[in-house]
Each structure stands twice: as structure tokens, then as C-alpha cells.
Design an enzyme around this catalytic site. Structure first.
Site, PDB file in Angstrom:
ATOM      1  N   THR A  42      16.585   0.861   2.872  1.00 31.51           N
ATOM      2  CA  THR A  42      17.781   1.565   3.351  1.00 31.51           C
ATOM      3  C   THR A  42      17.688   1.777   4.859  1.00 31.51           C
ATOM      4  OG1 THR A  42      16.776   3.721   2.855  1.00 31.51           O
ATOM      5  CG2 THR A  42      18.150   2.715   1.146  1.00 31.51           C
TER       6      THR A  42
ATOM      7  N   GLU B  70       0.786  -6.489   3.398  1.00 30.69           N
ATOM      8  CA  GLU B  70       0.798  -5.262   4.196  1.00 30.69           C
ATOM      9  C   GLU B  70       0.891  -5.638   5.677  1.00 30.69           C
ATOM     10  OE1 GLU B  70       0.903  -2.161   4.803  1.00 30.69           O
ATOM     11  OE2 GLU B  70       1.215  -1.388   2.780  1.00 30.69           O
TER      12      GLU B  70
ATOM     13  N   GLY C 221      20.492   5.713   1.452  1.00 33.47           N
ATOM     14  CA  GLY C 221      21.196   4.499   1.052  1.00 33.47           C
ATOM     15  C   GLY C 221      22.006   4.702  -0.213  1.00 33.47           C
TER      16      GLY C 221
ATOM     17  N   LYS D 209      11.246  11.191   3.950  1.00 33.67           N
ATOM     18  CA  LYS D 209      12.308  10.194   4.093  1.00 33.67           C
ATOM     19  C   LYS D 209      12.833  10.203   5.524  1.00 33.67           C
ATOM     20  CE  LYS D 209      16.437   8.321   1.861  1.00 33.67           C
ATOM     21  NZ  LYS D 209      15.849   6.963   1.806  1.00 33.67           N
TER      22      LYS D 209
ATOM     23  N   GLY E 245       0.791  -1.227   0.000  1.00 30.56           N
ATOM     24  CA  GLY E 245       0.000   0.000   0.000  1.00 30.56           C
ATOM     25  C   GLY E 245       0.820   1.272   0.000  1.00 30.56           C
TER      26      GLY E 245
ATOM     27  N   GLY F 152      21.304  -0.195  -2.123  1.00 31.50           N
ATOM     28  CA  GLY F 152      20.760   1.068  -1.651  1.00 31.50           C
ATOM     29  C   GLY F 152      20.016   1.823  -2.733  1.00 31.50           C
TER      30      GLY F 152
ATOM     31  N   HIS G 115      16.255  14.545  -0.677  1.00 31.34           N
ATOM     32  CA  HIS G 115      15.050  13.729  -0.835  1.00 31.34           C
ATOM     33  C   HIS G 115      13.835  14.475  -0.273  1.00 31.34           C
ATOM     34  CE1 HIS G 115      17.914  10.428  -1.477  1.00 31.34           C
ATOM     35  NE2 HIS G 115      16.910   9.799  -2.054  1.00 31.34           N
TER      36      HIS G 115
END
Length: 268
Positions: free
Chosen positions: A99, A33, A165, A159, A9, A122, A155
Site C-alpha cells: 500500500t 530480503e 490501502g 504502519k 524477514g 489494497g 492499525h
């Protein structure tokens, strides 16, 4: 090849499910999940918006693994360790792009690879893995006396691990080029009066914000010149395509721990 997507999901899980439909030789046969997820019992295709696939999302992975050829895993370190163990029990391929794993997590995954064919990286994109080879060669050619190495990554705001990674993957490539251990030569944080830069150190800088999928630059800074090697991810499907490519490559290979460099024939 029958594939199971864990974390079905989530953003990457949904991307994997959509991408599987477009790759010859790959078929979605299971979707997992966590317990309590609002997606449990729903059709994986309907969750991703591509229509009914006849694959219901469940929180009981082992029976699903037992009927599959491989599992695609972009979840969390603790979950990936568990899925590696289950893949070993089922004797199937485990491809993980998770990661933030600790040394202990990595050791458990390595142990599972005695019975499962595991591809761990990674970053699963083809471009980043080629970039890592270029970084290694550049770090070897441009020595620490003349060039400093800094790795900059950015990012999205969601995150949870840093450095990414991918940044660490690129750092390891640079360290191999310099024939040093990254763990002993990396600088992760600079704050306050730090003094002059240590010769040979590999620095990391982390940015977080917005919806950035992933930007990475390796900067080799010399006196009067800089070399910058960069990769910009524009769509999560690049990671999904790489992961599926890795699974198809690993199918039929003997148990062991492999990387995307093995998949791409770039491991030197």
C-alpha cells in the site's frame, strides 16, 4: 506452484512463508530480503520458526524469480515497482498487497503487467473484498442527498501510510457506487474551522496505536439512522491466504493487471 516471498524477514513475509506450507498446490522456492538484512543466508523456515525448508534467504531476486512461477510481495512502493519489473522479465505471476503507492508507482506496475500477470489489491482478505462489493451497493442505494459516507480505520503503531490501502479500496468502492471520482471527492484531513460538511464528500479518519492488525468501518450516516459496514482483521494469515489464493488463480492467466475482485469472481 513455486512461490517466492519478498520481504521474507518481515511480519507479513514470515506469515506468508508459514501459510504456504499449509496450502495444497503451493511451495516455497525462494525468499528475498534487502541488501544488508541480518536474515541473508539463513534458512527461511528457521527464520519463521517452522524448521528447515532448504530455502536460503538472498538479496539477488532475478535468478530466483527465473526458477519460480510467482512472487508474493508485501513490501514498499519502491520495492514493489522493482519486483513488478523483475516479474515481467521472468514472465511470472506477481501478487502485491503493498500500500501507499503513488500514481507514478501504479503506472509503472501497470506497464509491467504487459508481460507479467499481476494481482494488486489494497487488501488480500476475502472478507474485505466482499465488503467492498457491499459498500458499492450501499453507496448506490443510499444517495448523497440523504446519506453521508465516512470511512474509519485503525492499525498498529508501526504502519507508515495513511489512509490505509484498505480504506482507500473501500473509498473507491463507495465512489463507484456514487459514480464519482474519489480523488475529487475525498476529505482526508479535518482540522480547525472547516465549515459544514460538503454534500457527496467521502471522509476518512485514521487511528494508529497498539498492535491492531486492521479495523475498518464504512459509515453511511443519514438523518435519524446510520448504516455501518465493518471488517475486523484478527490474524495476518487472512492476508497471506488471500495472496496465495490469488497466485494460484493467476497461474496460467494471460498477462495483465487484476484485482482480488477478479480472483473472487466479484468484479461487476
Amino acid at each position: 506452484m513455486g512461490l517466492v516471498v519478498v520481504g521474507a524477514g518481515g511480519r507479513m513475509g514470515q506469515t506468508l512463508i508459514r501459510t504456504i506450507q499449509s496450502i495444497e498446490g503451493a511451495k516455497l522456492v525462494g525468499a528475498i530480503e534487502r541488501s544488508g538484512s541480518p536474515f541473508l543466508g539463513k534458512d527461511a523456515g528457521e527464520v519463521t520458526g517452522i524448521g528447515t525448508l532448504g530455502v536460503a534467504i538472498t538479496d539477488d531476486p532475478l535468478p530466483v524469480f527465473a526458477k519460480a512461477h510467482g512472487v508474493l510481495d508485501f513490501t514498499s512502493p519502491a520495492a514493489s515497482v522493482e519486483f513488478a519489473g523483475l516479474a515481467a522479465q521472468a514472465r511470472i505471476v506477481h501478487v502485491t498487497g503493498t500500500t501507499g503507492c503513488s500514481a507514478e508507482d501504479d503506472e509503472k506496475i501497470r506497464a509491467a503487467a504487459r508481460h507479467a500477470t499481476i494481482v494488486k489489491s489494497g487488501n488480500m482478505s476475502l472478507g474485505v473484498n466482499l465488503l467492498s462489493v457491499l459498500v458499492q451497493k450501499a453507496a448506490e442505494a443510499l444517495g448523497p442527498e440523504d446519506f453521508d459516507i465516512e470511512i474509519l480505520e485503525m492499525h498498529h503503531r508501526h504502519k507508515v501510510d495513511a489512509p490505509s490501502g484498505t480504506a482507500l479500496l473501500l473509498g473507491e468502492a463507495a465512489a463507484r457506487g456514487r459514480d464519482i471520482a474519489l480523488a475529487d471527492n475525498s476529505v482526508r484531513v479535518r482540522d480547525g474551522y472547516t465549515g459544514p460538511r460538503e454534500t457527496g464528500a467521502i471522509g476518512f479518519a485514521t487511528l494508529r496505536g497498539g498492535s491492531v492488525i486492521g479495523d475498518h468501518s464504512v459509515i453511511l450516516a443519514g438523518t435519524g439512522e446510520r448504516v455501518v459496514l465493518s471488517h475486523h482483521a484478527e490474524d495476518r494469515s487472512i492476508f497471506a491466504r488471500g495472496a496465495i489464493k490469488a497466485a494460484l488463480w493467476a497461474h496460467g492467466k494471460k498477462p495483465g493487471l487484476y484485482s482480488m475482485l477478479d480472483v473472487l469472481g466479484l468484479n461487476t
